[in-house]
Design a protein around this motif. Structure first.
Motif, PDB file in Angstrom:
ATOM      1  N   LEU A 188       4.976   3.037   2.368  1.00  0.00           N
ATOM      2  CA  LEU A 188       4.710   4.299   2.432  1.00  0.00           C
ATOM      3  C   LEU A 188       4.193   4.566   3.853  1.00  0.00           C
ATOM      4  CD1 LEU A 188       3.792   7.202   1.209  1.00  0.00           C
ATOM      5  CD2 LEU A 188       1.560   6.102   0.277  1.00  0.00           C
ATOM      6  N   SER A 189       3.663   3.640   4.503  1.00  0.00           N
ATOM      7  CA  SER A 189       2.837   3.677   5.960  1.00  0.00           C
ATOM      8  C   SER A 189       3.859   4.468   6.786  1.00  0.00           C
ATOM      9  CB  SER A 189       2.206   2.646   6.171  1.00  0.00           C
ATOM     10  OG  SER A 189       3.087   1.530   6.541  1.00  0.00           O
ATOM     11  N   ILE A 216       6.151  16.546   0.407  1.00  0.00           N
ATOM     12  CA  ILE A 216       5.838  15.937  -0.975  1.00  0.00           C
ATOM     13  C   ILE A 216       6.291  14.719  -0.816  1.00  0.00           C
ATOM     14  CG2 ILE A 216       6.830  15.927  -3.298  1.00  0.00           C
ATOM     15  CD1 ILE A 216       7.762  18.756  -2.763  1.00  0.00           C
ATOM     16  N   TRP A 217       5.307  13.448  -1.303  1.00  0.00           N
ATOM     17  CA  TRP A 217       5.546  12.099  -1.185  1.00  0.00           C
ATOM     18  C   TRP A 217       5.764  11.921  -2.576  1.00  0.00           C
ATOM     19  CZ3 TRP A 217       1.201  11.082   2.753  1.00  0.00           C
ATOM     20  CH2 TRP A 217       1.698  11.206   3.998  1.00  0.00           C
ATOM     21  N   MET A 218       6.499  10.813  -2.747  1.00  0.00           N
ATOM     22  CA  MET A 218       6.943  10.303  -4.182  1.00  0.00           C
ATOM     23  C   MET A 218       7.201   8.858  -4.072  1.00  0.00           C
ATOM     24  SD  MET A 218      10.091  13.127  -5.240  1.00  0.00           S
ATOM     25  CE  MET A 218      10.515  13.449  -3.471  1.00  0.00           C
ATOM     26  N   LYS A 219       7.164   8.333  -5.004  1.00  0.00           N
ATOM     27  CA  LYS A 219       7.310   6.670  -5.565  1.00  0.00           C
ATOM     28  C   LYS A 219       8.455   6.716  -6.655  1.00  0.00           C
ATOM     29  CE  LYS A 219       5.132   2.190  -6.746  1.00  0.00           C
ATOM     30  NZ  LYS A 219       3.947   1.520  -6.919  1.00  0.00           N
ATOM     31  N   ALA A 220       9.309   5.814  -6.116  1.00  0.00           N
ATOM     32  CA  ALA A 220      10.578   5.753  -6.960  1.00  0.00           C
ATOM     33  C   ALA A 220      10.484   5.120  -8.422  1.00  0.00           C
ATOM     34  CB  ALA A 220      11.561   4.708  -6.095  1.00  0.00           C
ATOM     35  N   PHE A 221      11.121   5.604  -9.279  1.00  0.00           N
ATOM     36  CA  PHE A 221      10.708   4.935 -10.683  1.00  0.00           C
ATOM     37  C   PHE A 221      11.364   3.525 -10.598  1.00  0.00           C
ATOM     38  CE2 PHE A 221      11.532   9.234 -13.419  1.00  0.00           C
ATOM     39  CZ  PHE A 221      10.519   9.735 -12.439  1.00  0.00           C
ATOM     40  N   GLU A 222      10.988   2.764 -11.456  1.00  0.00           N
ATOM     41  CA  GLU A 222      11.256   1.313 -11.695  1.00  0.00           C
ATOM     42  C   GLU A 222      12.768   1.370 -12.099  1.00  0.00           C
ATOM     43  OE1 GLU A 222       8.794  -0.882 -14.388  1.00  0.00           O
ATOM     44  OE2 GLU A 222       6.926  -0.657 -13.256  1.00  0.00           O
ATOM     45  N   GLY A 223      13.132   2.311 -12.918  1.00  0.00           N
ATOM     46  CA  GLY A 223      14.514   2.274 -13.470  1.00  0.00           C
ATOM     47  C   GLY A 223      15.656   2.612 -12.445  1.00  0.00           C
ATOM     48  N   TYR A 263       9.511   4.564  -1.557  1.00  0.00           N
ATOM     49  CA  TYR A 263       8.791   5.870  -1.358  1.00  0.00           C
ATOM     50  C   TYR A 263       9.618   6.830  -0.615  1.00  0.00           C
ATOM     51  CZ  TYR A 263       4.636   3.110  -2.517  1.00  0.00           C
ATOM     52  OH  TYR A 263       3.938   2.152  -3.029  1.00  0.00           O
ATOM     53  N   PHE A 264       9.690   8.045  -1.135  1.00  0.00           N
ATOM     54  CA  PHE A 264      10.444   9.266  -0.739  1.00  0.00           C
ATOM     55  C   PHE A 264       9.496  10.222  -0.122  1.00  0.00           C
ATOM     56  CE2 PHE A 264      12.592   7.806  -4.773  1.00  0.00           C
ATOM     57  CZ  PHE A 264      13.263   6.898  -4.040  1.00  0.00           C
ATOM     58  N   GLN A 265      10.029  11.197   0.835  1.00  0.00           N
ATOM     59  CA  GLN A 265       9.417  12.043   1.430  1.00  0.00           C
ATOM     60  C   GLN A 265      10.520  13.346   1.404  1.00  0.00           C
ATOM     61  OE1 GLN A 265       6.900  12.423   5.093  1.00  0.00           O
ATOM     62  NE2 GLN A 265       8.758  13.431   5.926  1.00  0.00           N
ATOM     63  N   LEU A 266       9.837  14.339   0.916  1.00  0.00           N
ATOM     64  CA  LEU A 266      10.579  15.564   0.936  1.00  0.00           C
ATOM     65  C   LEU A 266       9.871  16.814   1.651  1.00  0.00           C
ATOM     66  CD1 LEU A 266      13.386  16.778  -0.590  1.00  0.00           C
ATOM     67  CD2 LEU A 266      11.861  17.838  -2.306  1.00  0.00           C
ATOM     68  N   LYS A 267      10.519  17.098   2.521  1.00  0.00           N
ATOM     69  CA  LYS A 267       9.808  18.255   3.482  1.00  0.00           C
ATOM     70  C   LYS A 267      10.530  19.429   3.082  1.00  0.00           C
ATOM     71  CE  LYS A 267       8.759  17.708   7.765  1.00  0.00           C
ATOM     72  NZ  LYS A 267       8.773  17.490   9.176  1.00  0.00           N
ATOM     73  N   VAL A 271       3.532   7.993   6.498  1.00  0.00           N
ATOM     74  CA  VAL A 271       2.202   8.258   6.642  1.00  0.00           C
ATOM     75  C   VAL A 271       2.199   8.660   8.131  1.00  0.00           C
ATOM     76  CG1 VAL A 271      -0.134   8.032   6.631  1.00  0.00           C
ATOM     77  CG2 VAL A 271       1.166   7.484   4.777  1.00  0.00           C
ATOM     78  N   ASN A 272       2.782   7.516   8.956  1.00  0.00           N
ATOM     79  CA  ASN A 272       2.646   7.369  10.518  1.00  0.00           C
ATOM     80  C   ASN A 272       3.730   7.914  11.269  1.00  0.00           C
ATOM     81  OD1 ASN A 272      -0.040   6.158  10.052  1.00  0.00           O
ATOM     82  ND2 ASN A 272       1.340   4.120   9.873  1.00  0.00           N
ATOM     83  N   LEU A 273       4.776   8.549  10.454  1.00  0.00           N
ATOM     84  CA  LEU A 273       5.825   9.280  11.222  1.00  0.00           C
ATOM     85  C   LEU A 273       5.790   9.928  12.181  1.00  0.00           C
ATOM     86  CD1 LEU A 273       8.986   8.910  11.350  1.00  0.00           C
ATOM     87  CD2 LEU A 273       8.941  10.737   9.415  1.00  0.00           C
ATOM     88  N   ASP A 274       4.903  11.185  12.138  1.00  0.00           N
ATOM     89  CA  ASP A 274       4.770  12.164  13.007  1.00  0.00           C
ATOM     90  C   ASP A 274       3.949  11.458  14.523  1.00  0.00           C
ATOM     91  OD1 ASP A 274       5.831  13.925  11.393  1.00  0.00           O
ATOM     92  OD2 ASP A 274       3.614  14.783  11.091  1.00  0.00           O
ATOM     93  N   GLN A 275       3.133  10.759  14.326  1.00  0.00           N
ATOM     94  CA  GLN A 275       2.634   9.782  15.481  1.00  0.00           C
ATOM     95  C   GLN A 275       3.726   8.998  16.253  1.00  0.00           C
ATOM     96  OE1 GLN A 275       1.510  10.014  12.396  1.00  0.00           O
ATOM     97  NE2 GLN A 275      -0.824  10.158  12.566  1.00  0.00           N
TER      98      GLN A 275
END
Length: 263
Positions: A97-98, A136-143, A35-39, A101-105
């Protein structure tokens, strides 16, 4: 004799069966996609830019490294002039992904991070360090299920990164475009050595449904040559009837890495 022959070869037969079953299972094993995060920092003034840079370099990236995050990218658009919507992009990846999600805490418990980033973190309402902050949260492609560090030899200040976003009219059409990447488009990028950092399906963002990806080049000239070579290889796929109208809007942003970026 037949029974004895079977007993003689039975261990070899069992090994072959195990190998066959293992290969079959591996073929259908689910790919673990990161999973990716783009701030995206939106800011207006040079002073805000200095505060953001100081915070990212001295507090945010060191704290993320301590938490186990690697290869963090920080980028700015080539065109980032005063009077425009000025931007800073921060890219991180995680296996779960968690963790995002929990990074700021988790950061809020790090006293060293809080001290190093106190100018940014404790900014007064009348003098904020940015105009708006987008995540922005993303999920990587299978490729390409993991992000990758580009193999570039040019000095950092000469490198060019290209962030593209492909929006679609419907969720199904966006999935169709992702299938297009997984079924051949990524292979073209690999063949031409586009040095992709990631390909991601946006799962939380402001312009869904869409996908985003980031490629890297030695220079602007190198970037232009790559895209010129891409066209002839991509056109046969582009013309296939099953892949029509799967992009309704495309946005590209040319970027350069900051001096403290890992990527």
């Amino acid at each position: 004799m037949k029974k004895n022959a079977f007993n003689l070869y039975r261990p070899f037969i069992l090994v072959l069966l195990l190998v066959a079953v293992g290969s079959y299972a591996a073929a259908f094993e689910k790919v673990n996609q990161d999973y990716f995060q783009l701030k995206v920092y939106h800011y207006e003034t040079d002073e805000q830019e200095k505060v953001i840079d100081q915070y990212l370099e001295s507090a945010y990236l060191p704290a993320l490294h301590k938490l186990g995050f690697k290869e963090i990218g920080v980028f700015k658009p080539l065109e980032n002039a005063v009077g425009q919507d000025r931007l800073v992009y921060v890219f991180i990846s995680a296996a779960d992904l968690s963790l995002l999600v929990n990074l700021d805490q988790r950061l809020a418990k790090d006293q060293k991070y809080l001290e190093a980033g106190k100018i940014y973190i404790g900014a007064d309402y009348s003098n904020p360090p940015f105009k708006r902050l987008e995540t922005i949260w993303m999920k990587a492609f299978e490729g390409m299920p993991k992000s990758a560090l580009p193999k570039l030899s040019a000095e950092k200040n000469k490198r060019i990164y290209e962030l593209r976003s492909y929006e679609a009219a419907t969720d199904q059409l966006s999935t169709n475009k992702i299938d297009m990447f997984n079924n051949g488009e990524i292979d073209i990028f690999k063949k031409l050595n586009f040095n992709a950092v990631f390909y991601g399906q946006v799962i939380a963002g402001s312009t869904m449904p869409n996908l985003m990806y980031l490629t890297a080049f030695e220079s602007m000239e190198d970037r232009n040559i790559h895209w010129k070579d891409f066209g002839p290889l991509y056109k046969p796929m582009q013309d296939l009837p099953q892949y029509q109208n799967n992009v309704s809007k495309s946005i590209k942003v040319l970027l350069f890495p900051t001096t403290y970026s890992d990527i």
